[in-house]
Design a protein around this motif. Structure first.
Motif, short mmCIF file in Angstrom:
data_model
loop_
_atom_site.label_atom_id
_atom_site.label_comp_id
_atom_site.label_asym_id
_atom_site.label_seq_id
_atom_site.Cartn_x
_atom_site.Cartn_y
_atom_site.Cartn_z
N CYS A 7 0.60 -1.42 0.11
CA CYS A 7 0.10 0.08 0.04
C CYS A 7 0.66 1.29 0.07
O CYS A 7 2.05 1.22 0.12
N GLN A 8 0.21 2.17 -0.41
CA GLN A 8 0.92 3.91 -0.50
C GLN A 8 0.34 4.63 0.93
O GLN A 8 -0.27 4.08 1.69
N SER A 109 11.37 0.98 -6.03
CA SER A 109 11.24 1.22 -4.34
C SER A 109 12.27 0.74 -4.37
O SER A 109 12.69 -0.53 -4.13
N VAL A 126 9.94 5.09 -2.88
CA VAL A 126 9.60 5.56 -4.36
C VAL A 126 10.05 5.96 -5.55
O VAL A 126 9.51 7.13 -5.37
N GLY A 134 7.02 8.41 -3.22
CA GLY A 134 6.00 8.64 -2.12
C GLY A 134 6.63 7.49 -1.80
O GLY A 134 7.88 6.64 -1.45
N SER A 136 6.10 3.46 -0.02
CA SER A 136 5.01 1.63 -0.07
C SER A 136 5.42 0.82 0.85
O SER A 136 6.63 1.62 1.36
N TYR A 193 2.78 -4.01 -6.40
CA TYR A 193 3.57 -2.83 -6.71
C TYR A 193 3.50 -1.90 -8.05
O TYR A 193 3.55 -1.14 -8.33
N LEU A 196 0.29 0.22 -7.80
CA LEU A 196 0.91 1.00 -7.01
C LEU A 196 2.21 2.05 -8.12
O LEU A 196 1.88 3.74 -7.81
N LYS A 199 0.08 4.57 -10.23
CA LYS A 199 -0.74 5.82 -9.32
C LYS A 199 0.54 6.46 -9.63
O LYS A 199 0.04 7.90 -9.85
N LEU A 200 1.71 6.03 -9.00
CA LEU A 200 2.50 7.22 -8.21
C LEU A 200 2.88 7.98 -9.69
O LEU A 200 3.09 9.40 -10.04
N SER A 207 1.18 15.15 -6.25
CA SER A 207 2.45 14.43 -5.16
C SER A 207 3.98 15.69 -5.73
O SER A 207 4.56 15.58 -4.68
#
Lengths: 212, 311
Positions: A7-8, A109, A126, A134, A136, A193, A196, A199-200, A207
């Protein structure tokens, strides 16, 4: 391989990514977790060459995980997932005429690996093309193989150091019929992963402003 | 009543017999007296010998007469009644001075005690033979050589019977699969797979469970050479804890007369781990404590508790 959840974790208000990661480390150590080295998960993106049809291009992702150092995982967007030997990268170079490596799309990451009882916790930063985007957190409960069985238990554990920002059951498990359990290769983990990372990458602008 | 009358009639004969015994003893004494004194001082040697022999003969005849008299009287006295359950000691009840010597009532009590003692000892010995409290024959150690070892009868059940019991238990629990191996001789080793939660290796001696190891569903249960691994413990703390509790359960479920019931109770208890990761603790309501789920299952109610919440 047990049940894994990736998860983030949002960057804390008024803190940098590194400060938030340090805070998570402190919380884990207070809980009694022991640091056991580092980990690294990376993902390279390949785009198809010569896209003649009008459809949007489908990407191919090649991922490595330090947990399985001899294998690499190739995921075709919305399609099959392939576990291969580590030198799969060399093969991709030979397939240059079909798939081109998208430079600057490499996501990674990296961070510390903690053990607490039967839990494995990996807190990673990440980075997308070497800029921090971000945090993780991967939590693995090793003794259990059925995600639905131990989800409440994992949620309680994650609450103990993540606070209220606990994710829901990962969609990769929710989509599976009852009774199917996590396979020996870590494809479920890598799928999470990948979600995630995508998304990032898209959150780049949003962000980016919060990272100081 | 009959005894009393019977003895009463012979009382006369008794006193006569006692007199006869006294007479016999004195006549025997006289024989030895003459022998001791030797020959009397007489003029001639023949005279001395003659007098000595006559005296000796007279004395011996007296002994003979007294002995005959005693034999006659002893027939009159008759044998004491054998119908009394305490045999001769029953005659003690005839003692008129009961208050001074309460021998008879004490004797009766002692007799009752010894009867009871023998009865209970018999029961205990048959129970102990069924199930020696020692779970391993080796514990008898050096003394086993001197004493003939008592083989408990429940340890020599035929393998076919054990197979039957195990397969019956296996059919009782659909979510639990029990495989039976006999890697070394007749002793069975069970591999119990419970849902997708755990695998337990249960080592049996006949129908007694000797040892058990619980491992995770995804852990290896075979050694490198393909044999069942009955020794190495689980890599996961939660299953090490469950193994400890299972060993406790082995010692808890003991019923020497019915070993099959013990195996069934143990399997019922083990089956309650099917929701090992899904059940919160019945006391504190939480899933985790020190990183472990509720690993304890109550022996009666099968409720889940953390190890430290169960008291």
């Amino acid at each position: 391989m047990g049940v894994t959840c990736v998860c983030q974790v949002p960057v804390a208000e008024g803190k940098s990514v590194q400060q938030t990661v340090d805070m998570l480390h402190r919380k884990l150590e207070q809980l009694g977790a022991v640091k056991q080295g580092n980990f690294c998960v990376d993902c390279e993106t390949y785009h198809p060459v010569g896209n003649t049809s009008g459809q949007p291009p489908k990407f191919l992702y090649v991922m490595h995980n330090s947990e399985t150092p001899l294998s690499c995982l190739a995921l075709f967007e919305g399609g099959p997932c392939l576990t291969a030997d580590g030198n799969f990268d060399v093969l991709m170079v030979k397939l240059k005429s079909h798939f081109q490596n998208s430079k600057g799309h490499k996501v990674e990451s990296r961070g510390a690996r903690y053990q607490y009882c039967d839990f494995l916790v990996k807190v990673g930063t990440v980075t997308v093309s070497s800029s921090a985007r971000g945090i993780s957190v991967e939590v693995e409960y090793c003794p259990c193989v059925v995600p639905g069985d131990c989800w409440n238990l994992m949620k309680e554990f994650m609450q103990s150091f993540l606070g209220p920002s606990v994710p829901e059951l990962p969609s990769v498990f929710a989509a599976k019929p009852e009774g199917l359990y996590a396979p020996v290769d870590c494809s479920d983990t890598m799928t999470q992963y990948l979600e995630l990372f995508s998304k990032l990458r898209k959150q780049q602008v949003v962000s980016g402003s919060s990272v100081r | 009543m009959a005894d009393v009358m019977n003895v009463g009639v012979n009382l006369e004969a008794f006193s006569q017999a006692i007199n006869a015994i006294q007479a016999l003893r004195s006549s025997v004494t006289r024989v030895f007296d003459t022998l001791k004194d030797g020959m009397k001082n007489k003029e001639t040697l023949e005279g001395r010998e003659k007098v000595f022999i006559t005296e000796f003969q007279d004395n011996l005849q007296a002994v003979n007469r007294d002995l005959n008299e005693l034999e006659r009287l002893s027939n009159l006295v008759g044998r004491p009644s054998e119908s009394h359950p305490l045999h001769n000691s029953g005659l003690l009840s005839l003692d008129p001075v009961q208050d001074k010597t309460p021998l008879y009532s004490q004797l009766l009590q002692a007799y009752k005690w010894s009867n009871k003692l023998q009865y209970h000892a018999g029961l205990a010995s048959s129970l102990l033979n069924q199930q020696s409290l020692k779970r391993s024959a080796n514990q008898m150690g050096a003394s086993a050589k001197r004493r003939p070892k008592v083989q408990p009868s429940t340890l020599v059940l035929p393998p076919q019977y054990v197979d039957d019991v195990i397969s019956r238990i296996g059919r009782m629990f659909p979510d639990m699969s029990i495989e039976l191996f006999r890697p070394n001789g007749t002793s069975a080793v069970l591999l119990v797979t419970l849902g997708k939660v755990l695998k337990a290796v249960v080592v049996m001696r006949s129908l007694f469970i000797d040892r058990t190891i619980v491992r995770a569903f995804n852990e290896n249960i075979y050694t490198e050479d393909g044999k069942l691994d009955i020794w190495s413990k689980s890599n996961y703390q939660v299953f090490q804890k469950v193994t400890d509790h299972a060993t406790t359960a082995l010692l808890h479920y003991q019923l020497p007369q019915m070993p099959d019931v013990v195996v069934r109770s143990f399997m019922t208890w083990l089956r309650s781990y099917i929701k090992l990761f899904q059940t919160p603790c019945q006391r504190c309501g939480r899933y985790l404590q020190d990183g472990l789920p509720p690993t304890w299952r109550d022996f009666r109610t099968l409720e889940a508790f953390h190890d430290s919440c169960r008291q």
